[in-house]
Write an enzyme that holds these catalytic residues in place. Structure first.
Site, PDB file in Angstrom:
ATOM      1  N   ASP A  51      -1.695  -0.852   5.973  1.00 14.03           N
ATOM      2  CA  ASP A  51      -1.825  -0.206   7.287  1.00 14.03           C
ATOM      3  C   ASP A  51      -3.265  -0.070   7.737  1.00 14.03           C
ATOM      4  OD1 ASP A  51      -2.230   1.868   5.199  1.00 14.03           O
ATOM      5  OD2 ASP A  51      -2.420   3.212   6.907  1.00 14.03           O
TER       6      ASP A  51
ATOM      7  N   ASP B 113       0.849  -1.185   0.000  1.00 14.22           N
ATOM      8  CA  ASP B 113       0.000   0.000   0.000  1.00 14.22           C
ATOM      9  C   ASP B 113       0.890   1.242   0.000  1.00 14.22           C
ATOM     10  OD1 ASP B 113      -2.476   1.555   0.476  1.00 14.22           O
ATOM     11  OD2 ASP B 113      -1.602   1.860   2.459  1.00 14.22           O
TER      12      ASP B 113
ATOM     13  N   ASP C 277      -0.238   5.157   0.869  1.00  9.66           N
ATOM     14  CA  ASP C 277      -0.468   6.100   1.971  1.00  9.66           C
ATOM     15  C   ASP C 277      -0.502   5.363   3.307  1.00  9.66           C
ATOM     16  OD1 ASP C 277      -1.823   8.905   0.662  1.00  9.66           O
ATOM     17  OD2 ASP C 277      -1.887   7.118  -0.576  1.00  9.66           O
TER      18      ASP C 277
END
Length: 228
Positions: free
Chosen positions: A177, A15, A17
């Protein structure tokens, strides 16, 4: 929670961001530029960071709701356009890779582990951000939110990335995240780990339901390449 078998992993899908790059400073600046243009009160960066996780449209709606209401769709559309213009102009002014990211990507590249960046961010933001932060060259594949029919938490982007790298979903370790990353990985059939930093919309990292929690991209890379 446990890591997948090392021999099973043939690619890593990361991922953007909150996993690779701390983008909150520039996202918050763009949101506050939008709010200022609307004559609304600006918000602390930490508050806006809590809005990250469901895409730009949701972030804009949350920022509007926090400063007096969303009003109508016409106002929302104008606010979204204002945010996107401000963000595109300053997409990487203060955004930086998290500690351990570059070292981890270097180690994975040296071990010839195929890498993909998979994000809900539109490609017009993704590609300049990766270039400006020096990360673009590590990824053989980049799948942005507008490259697929359905964004995470649907599996489309992860399936596209693993297919482009020539591996099966079960051989592709997702590192993210957020709950979106975990849900997308589950839907795609990929093992998934989460980092303890990033943007979780207020959830505890243990509540995300990942197979494992890894301290950093560097730690994940060290485990994957152990003995390589």
């Amino acid at each position: 929670m446990s890591l997948p078998p090392r021999a099973q992993i043939r690619a890593v899908l990361l991922d953007l961001d909150g996993t690779l790059v701390d983008t909150a400073p520039d996202i918050a600046a763009a949101a506050n530029a939008m709010l200022g243009a609307l004559g609304r009160t600006t918000l602390p960066e930490s508050r806006i960071a809590g809005f990250i996780g469901q895409g730009i449209a949701t972030l804009v709606r949350r920022a509007l709701a926090a400063t007096g209401g969303e009003d109508d769709e016409a106002r929302f559309a104008g606010a979204l356009a204002s945010f996107e213009a401000a963000y595109l102009e300053h997409v990487a002014d203060r955004s930086r890779p998290y500690p351990g990211v570059v070292t981890g990507l270097e180690r994975l590249r040296a071990a010839r582990v195929p890498l993909a960046c998979v994000t809900n961010k539109a490609s017009r933001f993704t590609l300049p951000l990766l270039a400006s932060t020096g990360l673009r060259g590590y990824f053989g594949v980049v799948v942005s939110g507008d490259d697929v029919a359905r964004k995470k938490p649907e599996p489309d982007a992860l399936l596209a990335a693993s297919g482009a790298l020539g591996v099966t979903p079960g051989e592709s370790w997702v590192i993210g995240d957020s709950r979106n990353d975990v849900r997308a990985a589950r839907a795609a059939g990929c093992p998934v780990a989460v980092v303890p930093y990033g943007y979780r919309e207020g959830l505890a990292v243990e509540a995300l339901g990942a197979d494992a929690i890894v301290a950093s991209v560097e730690a994940a890379a060290g485990w994957i390449t152990m003995g390589a």
